[in-house]
Design an enzyme around this catalytic site. Structure first.
Site, PDB file in Angstrom:
ATOM      1  N   ASP A   1      -7.968  -5.241   0.028  1.00  0.00           N
ATOM      2  CA  ASP A   1      -8.460  -6.087  -1.073  1.00  0.00           C
ATOM      3  C   ASP A   1      -8.096  -7.550  -0.916  1.00  0.00           C
ATOM      4  OD1 ASP A   1      -7.672  -3.239  -2.827  1.00  0.00           O
ATOM      5  OD2 ASP A   1      -9.694  -4.066  -2.805  1.00  0.00           O
TER       6      ASP A   1
ATOM      7  N   HIS B   1       0.858  -1.188   0.000  1.00  0.00           N
ATOM      8  CA  HIS B   1       0.000   0.000   0.000  1.00  0.00           C
ATOM      9  C   HIS B   1       0.892   1.235   0.000  1.00  0.00           C
ATOM     10  CE1 HIS B   1      -3.150   2.834   1.200  1.00  0.00           C
ATOM     11  NE2 HIS B   1      -3.999   1.907   0.826  1.00  0.00           N
TER      12      HIS B   1
END
Ligand code: SDX
Length: 437
Positions: free
Chosen positions: A371, A314
């Protein structure tokens, strides 16, 4: 020099200047470089915006090192446990949690706007049945700007409030209609007696009883609605991510808000962003067996191999994504309730365990993000894989419209227009030849 200014001097440029050091409520101090070009004759270069604040915002705060996510100051785990998606949407849009009366009015307005013009069905039916649902979402949501434009005054706060409500209300209807189109089923209209998530599940899975008998308890069960509501809360907003920044940039020109949200949907579709949830399931299916995990970990580390571990890493979180932690726990609970051992969930747990012990991932602080597990729950809810990013779209509409409202209410807003570092050809003259013979 005041302690809230940032001094810059450069021998090559032969200039020195001080710039204000802005302090927010939380997070890094920020150097206000709006006058850098004027005072120093240079630009900054930050192609992925890794160190650049594009705006001030009161909506969401992330601390990537500590894995903190706050919506209007409220920790995501508390909202996940005690709130619901509509209340969170109200909070993001308005800045405060609603009173009972405010919530009831909000809910009734969402119900009121939960319908789409019959002509919009033509746009959906114009797509080939096997069009990717995200392609349909970009087109159909963008076409709302054809239905709401001439009387829409984006400078009128009430017009903006109603536009935000319309988008929040219509997104699940359009999403479910795209799905029904893809399987050749008739559209299912929203029902005023069902809540936001149950309504969506009904529009997705109800079938005309005269043609098929399907017990609605199969898909309208409270556990499914609660799991969906939780996922929507966790995906509702996330600071200036790529799709939200896209919505803000488009909105800064004063463009039609429905078209701006469609631009955000397009940005979210990418596998590096919201498309990752679909890509995670494809990756897990490709790995297939826990014995093949080392092979894929090796590929993820190979710079010559474009393969990346989808659902890992991320831009901001250099710790566990707090949303992934909550979803992981919910996966366990949901699958235990269903007494089902989803092999993909087992594989995901195994993959996570191997990756988190690998020095490559440890050194780069690559952890599972939102996700990585969300697809497991969507799959347990019988949501088809190519609809996963559409689910993300429904949830993130709450964040997009909140940032749109915040930007449009800002009297100091300006059109977004980044500069560049030019690396092309120097000036050269056009020499007419015999067409480059
Ligand atoms: C979302 O911005 C948001 O808030 C997004 C989001 C939201 O709610 O809006 O949180 C939702 O988009 C989550 C992210 C979903 N995407 C994925 O899961 C796709 C896989 N992840 C990567 O593509 C990547 O981690 C990104 C895109 C998420 C972040 O990319 P960055 O910040 O540009 O990281 P990077 O490319 O600079 O990577 C740093 C290093 C590199 O290695 P080195 O060059 O230092 O050797 O880490 C490596 C990268 O190669 N790396 C990975 C990796 N992610 C980063 N290596 C293998 N697998 C990965 N997934």
């Amino acid at each position: 020099m005041s302690n809230n200014s940032f001094k810059v001097s450069d021998d090559k440029l032969g200039k020195t200047a001080s710039f204000p050091l802005l302090e927010g409520t939380l997070g890094h101090p920020t150097v206000d470089i709006q006058n850098l070009n004027r005072d120093m004759g240079c630009f900054t270069y930050d192609p992925g915006f890794t160190s650049t604040a594009s705006c001030k915002s009161d909506i969401t705060y992330i601390n990537g090192d500590e894995g903190i996510l706050l919506y209007r100051g409220y920790p995501i785990d508390q909202l996940a446990e005690h709130s619901n998606f509509l209340e969170v949407a109200y909070l993001l849009m308005n800045g405060e949690l609603p009173s009972k009366a405010e919530y009831e009015k909000f809910e009734s307005e969402i119900t009121w706007y939960s319908k789409i013009h019959e002509k919009l069905r033509g746009f959906i039916e114009g797509f080939h049945y096997d069009a990717h649902p995200m392609a349909m979402m970009v087109g159909v949501v963008g076409s709302l700007s054809a239905f709401y434009h001439s009387e829409l005054d984006v400078n009128d706060p009430e017009h903006r409030r109603i536009s935000a409500l319309r988008m929040l209300a219509k997104m699940p209807i359009i999403a479910a209609a795209c799905y029904k189109h893809s399987i050749g089923d008739p559209f299912v209209y929203p029902r005023a007696d069902l809540g936001y998530c149950k309504n969506f599940l009904n529009m997705m899975f109800a079938r005309p009883s005269e043609r098929f008998f399907i017990d609605e308890r199969e898909y309208l069960n409270p556990a499914a609605a609660r799991a969906l509501d939780l996922l929507f809360i966790l995906h509702a907003d996330h600071e200036q991510n790529a799709s939200t920044s896209t919505v803000r940039l488009a909105s800064s020109t004063g463009a039609n808000p429905y078209a701006c949200i469609a631009a955000g949907i397009a940005a979210l579709w990418g596998p590096a962003h919201g498309g990752a949830n679909e890509a995670v399931l494809s990756m897990l299916a490709e790995i297939g067996d826990i014995k093949r995990v080392p092979e894929f970990i090796k590929r993820a580390k190979d710079k010559d191999d474009p393969f990346r571990l989808m659902g890992f890493g991320h831009r901001v979180y250099k710790n566990f994504d707090p949303r992934a932690t909550i979803i992981r726990r919910t996966c366990h609970e949901l699958l235990e309730k269903q007494a089902s051992k989803d092999p993909l969930f087992e594989l995901a747990l195994g993959l996570e365990e191997v990756a988190l012990k690998d020095s490559y991932f440890i050194e780069r602080k690559l952890y599972p993000n939102v996700d990585f597990y969300s697809g497991i729950i969507y799959k347990a809810l019988n949501i088809p894989v190519d609809m996963f990013t559409v689910m993300f779209t429904i949830a993130r509409t709450a964040g997009w419209v909140s940032h749109w409202l915040e930007l449009m209410a800002d009297p100091s807003k300006r059109i977004g227009r980044p500069r560049q570092l030019y690396t092309g050809k120097p000036r050269r003259d056009y020499i007419a030849t015999d067409r480059r013979g």
